[in-house]
Design an enzyme around this catalytic site. Structure first.
Site, mmCIF file in Angstrom:
data_model
loop_
_atom_site.group_PDB
_atom_site.id
_atom_site.type_symbol
_atom_site.label_atom_id
_atom_site.label_comp_id
_atom_site.label_asym_id
_atom_site.label_seq_id
_atom_site.Cartn_x
_atom_site.Cartn_y
_atom_site.Cartn_z
ATOM 1 N N ASP A 33 -8.229 2.123 9.163
ATOM 2 C CA ASP A 33 -6.837 2.208 8.706
ATOM 3 C C ASP A 33 -5.948 1.953 9.916
ATOM 4 O O ASP A 33 -6.386 2.089 11.058
ATOM 5 C CB ASP A 33 -6.527 3.589 8.103
ATOM 6 C CG ASP A 33 -5.075 3.676 7.621
ATOM 7 O OD1 ASP A 33 -4.566 2.680 7.065
ATOM 8 O OD2 ASP A 33 -4.429 4.730 7.802
ATOM 9 N N SER A 34 -4.694 1.631 9.644
ATOM 10 C CA SER A 34 -3.756 1.426 10.748
ATOM 11 C C SER A 34 -3.598 2.697 11.583
ATOM 12 O O SER A 34 -3.367 2.639 12.786
ATOM 13 C CB SER A 34 -2.399 1.015 10.180
ATOM 14 O OG SER A 34 -1.947 1.997 9.261
ATOM 15 N N CYS A 59 -7.026 1.484 3.682
ATOM 16 C CA CYS A 59 -5.638 1.081 3.857
ATOM 17 C C CYS A 59 -5.253 0.146 2.720
ATOM 18 O O CYS A 59 -5.835 -0.942 2.579
ATOM 19 C CB CYS A 59 -5.493 0.378 5.208
ATOM 20 S SG CYS A 59 -3.842 -0.286 5.497
ATOM 21 N N GLU A 71 2.426 9.758 10.184
ATOM 22 C CA GLU A 71 1.783 9.371 11.447
ATOM 23 C C GLU A 71 2.326 10.189 12.610
ATOM 24 O O GLU A 71 1.590 10.583 13.508
ATOM 25 C CB GLU A 71 2.030 7.874 11.682
ATOM 26 C CG GLU A 71 1.277 7.261 12.821
ATOM 27 C CD GLU A 71 -0.228 7.147 12.590
ATOM 28 O OE1 GLU A 71 -0.672 6.996 11.436
ATOM 29 O OE2 GLU A 71 -0.973 7.224 13.586
ATOM 30 N N CYS A 120 -0.913 4.519 -0.661
ATOM 31 C CA CYS A 120 -1.025 4.391 0.810
ATOM 32 C C CYS A 120 -1.789 5.618 1.271
ATOM 33 O O CYS A 120 -1.457 6.746 0.881
ATOM 34 C CB CYS A 120 0.366 4.361 1.445
ATOM 35 S SG CYS A 120 0.348 4.549 3.246
ATOM 36 N N HIS A 126 -1.917 7.154 4.011
ATOM 37 C CA HIS A 126 -1.144 8.155 4.762
ATOM 38 C C HIS A 126 -0.610 9.242 3.824
ATOM 39 O O HIS A 126 -0.507 10.407 4.199
ATOM 40 C CB HIS A 126 0.030 7.488 5.490
ATOM 41 C CG HIS A 126 -0.341 6.875 6.806
ATOM 42 N ND1 HIS A 126 -1.123 5.751 6.903
ATOM 43 C CD2 HIS A 126 -0.044 7.247 8.075
ATOM 44 C CE1 HIS A 126 -1.282 5.447 8.191
ATOM 45 N NE2 HIS A 126 -0.635 6.340 8.917
#
Ligand code: DGL
Length: 214
Positions: free
Chosen positions: A7-8, A70, A148, A176, A178
């Site tokens: 994932d980012s 992601c 994040e 998403c 996150h």
């Protein structure tokens, strides 16, 4: 068996947690892109340039499967990455189909990054499965950043969830990874008026099928 999960940023760690619970013997190599997170407002070409060497490093380290934890990368690049890399790639994308099928009010809300909402794959999912429902796409463009950086503004999230509820949404799709970290907050805000869904369960089932195949 060793697999890679990407994932980012921290979103994919919620997916790792869920995979570890179901498949404790699996060796998981987790990679993120701390330098470039969040991806959700970047161009597809830029994101591709970032992920390609990371995916190659999964292969170099002996990972037999890659999970793209992601939605942004999956909806924009999964087909391309599958063509570029020889290992099975499991993606995560917004659960438009089950949400539309479960909705009684005929209104669903998809919370996702701007890049996911702009993707052809997401548009296809809506055309294919959500023609008969109204799809709300609230502005969640700063949610990944908030998660994040551990700076979640509860008021901001509450406003968006309440607006979706008041507009009749009875399904809230977390599109998403996150947002999985604030799933309980969103559930509490949605109360008994909307169901909150995300794809960890089906993704793990898909992973199990791949791991079981010869
Ligand atoms: N966690 C990612 C997703 O599922 C990306 C968030 C971001 O980098 O903007 O879409």
């Amino acid at each position: 068996m060793k697999i890679g999960v990407f994932d980012s940023g921290v979103g994919g760690l919620s997916v790792v947690k869920a995979i570890q619970k179901e498949l404790p013997d699996l060796e998981i190599v987790y990679k993120d892109d701390a330098e470039h997170v969040p991806y959700g407002t970047r161009s597809v070409e830029e994101i591709h340039g970032f992920v390609k060497p990371i995916f190659q490093s999964f292969l170099d380290e002996g990972c037999r499967v890659i999970v793209i934890a992601c939605n942004t990368v999956t909806t924009n690049l999964a087909s391309q990455l599958r063509a570029e890399f020889s290992v099975p790639i499991v993606g995560m994308e917004p659960m438009v189909k089950p949400a539309a099928a479960a909705s009684k009010t005929g209104v669903i809300a998809v919370c996702a990054t701007p890049r996911t909402l702009a993707s052809d794959r997401y548009k296809w999912l809506k055309d294919e499965y959500a023609k008969s429902v109204k799809v709300l796409e609230p502005d969640c463009s700063d949610w990944a950043y908030m998660v994040e950086t551990n700076s979640v503004d509860r008021e901001k999230i509450a406003k968006i969830v309440n607006e979706a509820r008041n507009a009749g949404a009875d399904q809230i799709v977390l599109g998403c990874t996150h947002y999985h970290w604030i799933e309980q907050l969103i559930k509490d805000l949605a109360k008994d008026r909307a169901q909150v869904i995300q794809p960890e369960g089906p993704v793990i089932e898909q992973l199990k099928r791949i791991l079981a195949s010869p």
